[in-house]
Design a protein around this motif. Structure first.
Motif, PDB file in Angstrom:
ATOM      1  N   ALA A 181       0.814  -1.214   0.000  1.00  0.00           N
ATOM      2  CA  ALA A 181       0.000   0.000   0.000  1.00  0.00           C
ATOM      3  C   ALA A 181       0.850   1.268   0.000  1.00  0.00           C
ATOM      4  N   GLY A 182       2.175   1.108   0.142  1.00  0.00           N
ATOM      5  CA  GLY A 182       3.072   2.250   0.131  1.00  0.00           C
ATOM      6  C   GLY A 182       3.117   3.027   1.424  1.00  0.00           C
ATOM      7  N   THR A 183       2.751   2.379   2.541  1.00  0.00           N
ATOM      8  CA  THR A 183       2.715   3.087   3.822  1.00  0.00           C
ATOM      9  C   THR A 183       3.886   2.752   4.732  1.00  0.00           C
ATOM     10  N   ALA A 184       4.701   1.764   4.391  1.00  0.00           N
ATOM     11  CA  ALA A 184       5.842   1.392   5.238  1.00  0.00           C
ATOM     12  C   ALA A 184       6.807   0.512   4.464  1.00  0.00           C
ATOM     13  N   ALA A 185       8.035   0.452   4.958  1.00  0.00           N
ATOM     14  CA  ALA A 185       9.022  -0.470   4.400  1.00  0.00           C
ATOM     15  C   ALA A 185       8.863  -1.820   5.083  1.00  0.00           C
ATOM     16  N   ALA A 186       9.350  -2.878   4.448  1.00  0.00           N
ATOM     17  CA  ALA A 186       9.215  -4.210   5.044  1.00  0.00           C
ATOM     18  C   ALA A 186      10.477  -5.045   4.931  1.00  0.00           C
ATOM     19  N   ALA A 240      -7.895  -3.268   4.563  1.00  0.00           N
ATOM     20  CA  ALA A 240      -7.966  -2.022   5.321  1.00  0.00           C
ATOM     21  C   ALA A 240      -6.863  -1.060   4.905  1.00  0.00           C
ATOM     22  N   GLU A 241      -5.649  -1.573   4.731  1.00  0.00           N
ATOM     23  CA  GLU A 241      -4.520  -0.717   4.373  1.00  0.00           C
ATOM     24  C   GLU A 241      -4.725  -0.082   3.008  1.00  0.00           C
ATOM     25  N   VAL A 242      -5.179  -0.877   2.059  1.00  0.00           N
ATOM     26  CA  VAL A 242      -5.418  -0.363   0.703  1.00  0.00           C
ATOM     27  C   VAL A 242      -6.545   0.667   0.719  1.00  0.00           C
ATOM     28  N   ALA A 243      -7.618   0.362   1.445  1.00  0.00           N
ATOM     29  CA  ALA A 243      -8.754   1.282   1.496  1.00  0.00           C
ATOM     30  C   ALA A 243      -8.366   2.621   2.107  1.00  0.00           C
ATOM     31  N   GLU A 244      -7.544   2.589   3.132  1.00  0.00           N
ATOM     32  CA  GLU A 244      -7.134   3.840   3.773  1.00  0.00           C
ATOM     33  C   GLU A 244      -6.147   4.607   2.902  1.00  0.00           C
ATOM     34  N   ALA A 245      -5.219   3.894   2.256  1.00  0.00           N
ATOM     35  CA  ALA A 245      -4.204   4.557   1.438  1.00  0.00           C
ATOM     36  C   ALA A 245      -4.759   5.054   0.110  1.00  0.00           C
ATOM     37  N   ARG A 246      -5.770   4.342  -0.407  1.00  0.00           N
ATOM     38  CA  ARG A 246      -6.343   4.718  -1.701  1.00  0.00           C
ATOM     39  C   ARG A 246      -7.863   4.839  -1.589  1.00  0.00           C
ATOM     40  N   PRO A 247      -8.355   5.915  -0.965  1.00  0.00           N
ATOM     41  CA  PRO A 247      -9.804   6.092  -0.828  1.00  0.00           C
ATOM     42  C   PRO A 247     -10.514   6.315  -2.154  1.00  0.00           C
ATOM     43  N   ASP A 248      -9.731   6.514  -3.225  1.00  0.00           N
ATOM     44  CA  ASP A 248     -10.324   6.704  -4.549  1.00  0.00           C
ATOM     45  C   ASP A 248     -10.684   5.383  -5.228  1.00  0.00           C
ATOM     46  N   LEU A 249     -10.381   4.260  -4.567  1.00  0.00           N
ATOM     47  CA  LEU A 249     -10.668   2.943  -5.120  1.00  0.00           C
ATOM     48  C   LEU A 249     -11.807   2.268  -4.365  1.00  0.00           C
ATOM     49  N   ARG A 250     -12.458   1.328  -5.018  1.00  0.00           N
ATOM     50  CA  ARG A 250     -13.432   0.485  -4.337  1.00  0.00           C
ATOM     51  C   ARG A 250     -12.701  -0.781  -3.905  1.00  0.00           C
ATOM     52  N   VAL A 251     -12.830  -1.137  -2.634  1.00  0.00           N
ATOM     53  CA  VAL A 251     -12.139  -2.314  -2.100  1.00  0.00           C
ATOM     54  C   VAL A 251     -13.158  -3.329  -1.599  1.00  0.00           C
ATOM     55  N   GLY A 287      -2.844 -13.736  22.445  1.00  0.00           N
ATOM     56  CA  GLY A 287      -3.957 -13.037  21.828  1.00  0.00           C
ATOM     57  C   GLY A 287      -3.835 -13.007  20.319  1.00  0.00           C
ATOM     58  N   ARG A 288      -4.833 -12.397  19.681  1.00  0.00           N
ATOM     59  CA  ARG A 288      -4.842 -12.196  18.237  1.00  0.00           C
ATOM     60  C   ARG A 288      -5.159 -10.731  17.990  1.00  0.00           C
ATOM     61  N   ALA A 289      -4.566 -10.175  16.944  1.00  0.00           N
ATOM     62  CA  ALA A 289      -4.811  -8.762  16.672  1.00  0.00           C
ATOM     63  C   ALA A 289      -4.686  -8.476  15.190  1.00  0.00           C
ATOM     64  N   VAL A 290      -5.459  -7.502  14.721  1.00  0.00           N
ATOM     65  CA  VAL A 290      -5.350  -7.022  13.347  1.00  0.00           C
ATOM     66  C   VAL A 290      -5.393  -5.501  13.353  1.00  0.00           C
ATOM     67  N   THR A 291      -4.625  -4.908  12.437  1.00  0.00           N
ATOM     68  CA  THR A 291      -4.709  -3.474  12.241  1.00  0.00           C
ATOM     69  C   THR A 291      -5.742  -3.190  11.161  1.00  0.00           C
ATOM     70  N   LEU A 292      -6.413  -2.070  11.297  1.00  0.00           N
ATOM     71  CA  LEU A 292      -7.394  -1.617  10.314  1.00  0.00           C
ATOM     72  C   LEU A 292      -6.930  -0.256   9.821  1.00  0.00           C
ATOM     73  N   GLY A 293      -5.907  -0.288   8.957  1.00  0.00           N
ATOM     74  CA  GLY A 293      -5.250   0.938   8.567  1.00  0.00           C
ATOM     75  C   GLY A 293      -4.263   1.361   9.633  1.00  0.00           C
ATOM     76  N   ARG A 294      -3.871   2.620   9.619  1.00  0.00           N
ATOM     77  CA  ARG A 294      -2.855   3.103  10.549  1.00  0.00           C
ATOM     78  C   ARG A 294      -3.430   3.623  11.858  1.00  0.00           C
ATOM     79  N   LYS A 295      -4.754   3.795  11.957  1.00  0.00           N
ATOM     80  CA  LYS A 295      -5.314   4.438  13.139  1.00  0.00           C
ATOM     81  C   LYS A 295      -6.247   3.552  13.949  1.00  0.00           C
ATOM     82  N   GLN A 296      -6.541   2.356  13.461  1.00  0.00           N
ATOM     83  CA  GLN A 296      -7.456   1.479  14.172  1.00  0.00           C
ATOM     84  C   GLN A 296      -6.865   0.070  14.259  1.00  0.00           C
ATOM     85  N   ALA A 297      -7.310  -0.661  15.256  1.00  0.00           N
ATOM     86  CA  ALA A 297      -6.911  -2.057  15.411  1.00  0.00           C
ATOM     87  C   ALA A 297      -7.874  -2.719  16.381  1.00  0.00           C
ATOM     88  N   VAL A 298      -7.901  -4.040  16.333  1.00  0.00           N
ATOM     89  CA  VAL A 298      -8.699  -4.830  17.271  1.00  0.00           C
ATOM     90  C   VAL A 298      -7.838  -5.989  17.747  1.00  0.00           C
TER      91      VAL A 298
END
Length: 352
Positions: free
Chosen positions: A48-53, A146-157, A300-311
Motif C-alpha cells: 500500500a506504500g505506507t511502510a518499508a518491510a 484495510a490498508e489499501v482502502a485507507e491509502a487509496r480512498p479513490d478505489l473500491r475495495v 492473543g490475536r490482533a489485526v490493524t485496520l489501517g494506521r489508526k485502528q486495530a482490534v
C-alpha cells in the motif's frame, strides 16, 4: 560445530542469533533466497506504500554470522544441497522456511516479498475509480483490505472470505467488521471459485469485475522437507518430536510455520518462541544435557485496520478465545509494539 539455518525470517534469524549467543563455538550459516530480512507482518503496508518491510540481513545478524543467498533443494545425511548444486555440510540444521502462498490464477499473492512488490506496482498503476478485490477473510486479508482502502480512498475495495474475521468472536469480531465498513471496504462472505480476465467468480454464482485481485491466504509450506524424504503432515510441515527435532533425523530442528507442532497454527507469534526453544535445546545438547519439551502458548490475536485502528482479542494459552478485547489507539499501540518486538527479538536472539 557447524549449524546451517534454512530461511532467515523471524524464526530463522532469531535461531541463528540465539545459537551464536548460546553456543560460542558454533559456525552458523543462514541460507536465504534474498539478502534481506523481510517483515512479513508488514507486507500489506509495503504494497500500500505506507511502510518499508525489508532490512539488509547483514544488519540483522550478529558479528561472525555470514549468510548465503540461495535456495535449498534437499537436506539429509548432514548435507544441505542448494539449487545451484552447492553442498553445505552441517552437524545440526534448522528448517525455518515459513509458510507458502499458492494463489489462484489471475490473483497476485500478498504473503510473499515478490508478490507484495508485484501488488505494489499494480496498485500504483490502478486509476481512480478502479476496484481491488482481496481474497481471504483472515488476518492477512483483513489488514490488506484495510490498508489499501485507507491509502487509496479513490478505489473500491472488496474483501471476500468464507468467514471474514472468523478468527475473532463476539464483540471483537463485530468491531473488526464495522472497522472495515468504516473504511469503505465491502465485505463479501463467500468463496472465490475462479478469477478470469479481471472477473472474480463466487460459489454463490455471483461475479464482479476486479481491476486488481490480491490473494491473502496462506497454504502449505515450501517443499524442502517432503522433497528430502522427511515425514510431513498433510500441509507439508515437518513432523517433529517434543524438542522440535525432525522425527526422521535428530540433527535437524524445524521451527515456525514449516514445523508440525501439535497445537500450533501459522502465526508469526510462534516463530520466536519456537526458535528460542530449539536454539536452547541445541545448547543443552552441546553441553551434554537433556533439553526440555516445547509447548505452544498463545496470548492473543490482533489485526490493524489501517494506521489508526486495530482490534485485539485475548486468548487462553491453548489459543481458545477469551471474551476480553481492546480497540482504538490502545490496540494500535499493542500491535505495533508486537511487530517491532518481533523484529528486535529476531535481531538480538533474546526474549520469547
Amino acid at each position: 560445530m557447524k549449524v546451517v539455518v534454512v530461511g532467515a525470517g523471524y524464526a530463522g534469524t532469531f535461531a541463528a542469533n540465539r545459537i551464536a549467543r548460546k553456543v560460542r563455538s558454533a559456525e552458523i550459516t543462514p541460507v536465504n533466497p534474498r539478502p534481506d530480512f523481510v517483515e512479513r507482518v508488514r507486507l500489506h503496508q509495503r504494497l500500500a506504500g505506507t511502510a518499508a518491510a525489508a532490512t539488509p540481513l547483514a544488519s540483522m545478524l550478529r558479528d561472525g554470522i555470514a549468510s548465503r543467498v540461495g535456495t535449498a533443494e534437499r537436506i539429509g545425511d548432514g548435507v544441505l544441497t542448494l539449487g545451484d548444486g552447492t553442498d553445505i555440510g552441517f552437524d545440526y540444521a534448522f528448517l525455518a522456511m515459513g509458510s507458502s502462498v499458492r494463489p489462484m490464477p489471475g490473483a497476485v499473492p500478498v504473503g510473499t516479498w515478490e508478490g507484495a512488490e508485484r501488488a505494489r506496482a499494480a496498485l500504483a498503476a490502478l486509476p481512480a475509480g478502479g476496484t481491488v478485490t482481496v481474497v481471504g477473510g483472515g488476518a492477512t486479508g483483513i489488514e490488506t483490505a484495510a490498508e489499501v482502502a485507507e491509502a487509496r480512498p479513490d478505489l473500491r475495495v472488496r474483501l471476500v472470505g468464507s468467514s471474514v474475521a472468523g478468527g475473532f468472536s463476539g464483540r471483537a469480531r463485530e468491531r473488526v467488521r464495522s472497522g472495515l465498513a468504516g473504511l469503505g471496504v465491502d465485505i463479501v462472505d463467500d468463496r472465490v471459485t475462479e478469477v478470469t480476465d479481471g472477473v472474480v467468480h463466487l460459489c454463490s454464482g455471483a461475479a464482479f469485475a476486479s481491476g486488481l485481485t490480491l490473494w491473502a491466504i496462506l497454504s502449505g509450506v515450501p517443499g524442502l522437507a517432503a522433497r528430502s524424504g522427511l515425514r510431513v503432515d498433510p500441509e507439508g510441515r515437518a513432523l517433529v518430536d517434543e524438542y522440535l527435532r525432525c522425527v526422521d533425523d535428530e540433527r535437524i530442528f524445524a521451527v515456525g510455520d514449516c514445523a508440525a507442532v501439535p497445537g500450533a497454527r501459522f502465526a508469526c507469534a510462534l516463530a520466536g518462541p519456537q526458535a528460542a526453544h530449539a536454539a536452547d535445546a541445541l545448547a543443552r545438547l552441546a553441553e551434554g544435557r537433556t533439553p526440555g519439551p516445547y509447548s505452544p502458548r498463545y496470548v492473543g490475536r490482533a489485526v490493524t485496520l489501517g494506521r489508526k485502528q486495530a482490534v485485539g482479542q485475548f486468548t487462553h494459552p491453548d489459543d481458545t478465545l477469551r471474551r476480553g478485547y481492546v480497540t482504538g489507539r490502545t490496540a494500535v499501540l499493542l500491535k505495533e509494539l508486537a511487530s517491532r518486538g518481533g523484529k528486535f527479538a529476531a535481531r538480538t536472539g533474546t526474549g520469547a
